[in-house]
Design a protein around this motif. Sequence first.
Motif, short mmCIF file in Angstrom:
data_model
loop_
_atom_site.label_atom_id
_atom_site.label_comp_id
_atom_site.label_asym_id
_atom_site.label_seq_id
_atom_site.Cartn_x
_atom_site.Cartn_y
_atom_site.Cartn_z
N GLN A 155 33.98 -43.16 -26.69
CA GLN A 155 34.68 -43.68 -25.68
C GLN A 155 35.12 -43.59 -24.47
O GLN A 155 36.15 -44.27 -24.12
CB GLN A 155 35.83 -42.67 -27.01
CG GLN A 155 35.47 -43.01 -28.34
CD GLN A 155 36.09 -42.16 -29.60
OE1 GLN A 155 35.91 -40.89 -28.78
NE2 GLN A 155 36.93 -42.25 -30.19
N ILE A 156 34.46 -42.44 -23.73
CA ILE A 156 34.73 -42.87 -22.02
C ILE A 156 34.21 -42.96 -21.77
O ILE A 156 32.47 -42.36 -22.17
CB ILE A 156 35.43 -41.58 -21.74
CG1 ILE A 156 35.14 -39.79 -22.11
CG2 ILE A 156 36.75 -41.26 -22.88
CD1 ILE A 156 35.22 -38.74 -21.71
N THR A 157 33.44 -43.59 -20.62
CA THR A 157 32.92 -43.30 -19.38
C THR A 157 32.56 -41.89 -18.97
O THR A 157 33.51 -41.04 -18.40
CB THR A 157 32.94 -44.26 -17.96
OG1 THR A 157 33.70 -43.69 -17.56
CG2 THR A 157 33.05 -45.45 -18.78
N LEU A 178 41.36 -36.58 -26.89
CA LEU A 178 40.71 -35.08 -25.81
C LEU A 178 41.39 -33.90 -25.96
O LEU A 178 41.30 -33.25 -26.22
CB LEU A 178 41.08 -36.32 -24.29
CG LEU A 178 40.27 -34.97 -22.98
CD1 LEU A 178 38.88 -34.45 -23.12
CD2 LEU A 178 40.38 -35.83 -21.83
N LEU A 227 34.67 -41.54 -15.71
CA LEU A 227 36.32 -40.66 -16.18
C LEU A 227 35.30 -39.46 -16.61
O LEU A 227 36.48 -38.76 -16.29
CB LEU A 227 36.68 -41.64 -17.46
CG LEU A 227 37.90 -41.15 -17.78
CD1 LEU A 227 38.68 -41.63 -16.54
CD2 LEU A 227 38.43 -42.31 -19.09
N LEU A 280 34.59 -33.71 -23.53
CA LEU A 280 34.30 -34.96 -23.18
C LEU A 280 33.04 -35.31 -23.34
O LEU A 280 32.82 -36.83 -22.65
CB LEU A 280 34.12 -34.50 -21.09
CG LEU A 280 36.14 -34.40 -20.75
CD1 LEU A 280 35.89 -33.65 -19.35
CD2 LEU A 280 36.27 -35.82 -20.79
N GLU A 339 41.02 -46.84 -16.36
CA GLU A 339 39.39 -47.33 -16.89
C GLU A 339 40.21 -48.61 -18.09
O GLU A 339 38.75 -49.04 -18.77
CB GLU A 339 39.07 -46.60 -16.98
CG GLU A 339 38.52 -45.67 -15.84
CD GLU A 339 37.24 -45.54 -15.70
OE1 GLU A 339 36.70 -46.37 -16.33
OE2 GLU A 339 36.96 -45.10 -14.36
N LEU A 381 33.38 -37.17 -26.25
CA LEU A 381 33.78 -38.99 -26.14
C LEU A 381 32.47 -39.48 -25.50
O LEU A 381 33.18 -40.61 -26.10
CB LEU A 381 34.52 -38.56 -25.47
CG LEU A 381 36.12 -37.42 -26.08
CD1 LEU A 381 37.65 -37.35 -25.26
CD2 LEU A 381 36.50 -38.06 -28.05
N ILE A 392 40.80 -47.80 -20.81
CA ILE A 392 40.59 -46.51 -21.76
C ILE A 392 42.38 -46.66 -22.43
O ILE A 392 43.29 -45.77 -22.12
CB ILE A 392 40.16 -45.54 -21.74
CG1 ILE A 392 38.95 -45.81 -20.77
CG2 ILE A 392 39.54 -44.48 -23.13
CD1 ILE A 392 37.86 -44.86 -21.17
#
Lengths: 110, 337
Positions: A27-29, B40, A32, A19, B30, A22, B32
């Motif tokens: 790519q993610i917050t 992931l 998230l 995580l 979100e 990423l 995404i």
Amino acid sequence: MAYQLYRNTTLGNTLQETLDELIQFGQITPQLALKVLVHFDRTMNNSLAQKVKNRLTFKAGKLNTYRFCDNVWTFLLSDVEFRDVSELCKGETVKIVACDGKAVPPTKDD
Amino acid sequence: MAANQALVSKLYRGVIEDVINGVREAFLDEGIDEAVLLELKQNWENKLQSSKAIDPVTDPAETSLQSKLQQRSSLPSKAGQQASSTAPANNSTPQQAATTAKQPEAAAAAQTPVTTPNAATGAATTAAAAAPATTTVRTVPVQITVPPQAGVAGHTAAKSITVHVPAHALQGGAAGAQLQTILSSPAVTAALSLPVEMATTVLQQHINNALQSTAARSQSRTDNGGVTQLDGPGDSSDDDDDVEDDDDDDVEEEDDHDDEEIDADNEENADEEPLNSEDDVTDDDPSVLFETDNVVVCQYDKITRSRNRWKFHLKDGIMNINGRDYVFQKANGDAEW
């Protein structure tokens, strides 16, 4: 809500590392990622309670230290033997972190 | 615990699947992409496998990834060998450093040198390697082969220039690096494009000048030629002040007294520290003591103690012992404190 206890395991650490990568790449917050971790906590607790069926015993040569703080026990044992029916594994120093198995985990407001 | 291992693998796969499916909705909320979710999952599984805490489960996607990893690892080894052979004669330009950092490109760059400095260093290395490694020979003939380059007039065939380089310049890392910086200077680059004889003389003079100047510089540092530095690292010592300076006795004596007092205090402190340090009886720093790789994360049903005998009733735990993962529904233990 479940214990965040299992985040410091192989599975939990690898998830957190992934995580973080990423997030670094954007790519993610972070929110998230937090949601993922919370879901992981819930899944982990459920799986361990329902899917795992084995028992084992252990014997330690020495209890070096014990600590009980915020309802969490932390033990340091040395020269430990773990036995699972027929199989055996040994550790020179073992750290046990245990949360209260009977208490209702603290609920958090998301 | 072999049977346990299979159980652990299965449990982990199950958890991963559950988590991924559970957060899919959160990802979509979100906005995404699903690709990120798959990434992931892939990264998570890869890290799990590389951690060697559980047995790897073969998967078509994972095996292809593994083979790619193997290819990557073989390529850097080849590039590494070439890089190490050129290391003694390595050009210190940023371009070279950048290319060695990127491994696939490094292999290509090492194999097909395009620019003149690369060609010169590459060829010089082969010549240097062939040169006899005797310390008695003062100068060693080094042959620099410049491959033909497009765009340079009258330079259709490879030409070799032989210059005589002192043996010590070829040995040793610093000397070798010196040689390379000399060979990579712009003057040399221009000289290489000249006809063979002129290039030879120009290069020879250049190398001789450069090496002499560096030798002179290092000598001047050791012999204190030029300006002598008395303070800083060249300072003899403070204690000699008493002997050397006879003037200003009053000021000197006051300073000496102060110095002596300070020295006396320091000595007393030095004596006291060893004394005080024996008062502490702890075996180990607890923070260090608590650092161990064998961790059990679980929940406790009951922890009891009778005198110094402790009994543990634990449940729902994951253990990492000697690098391997185990799980248990219940665990009972005994220990003596």
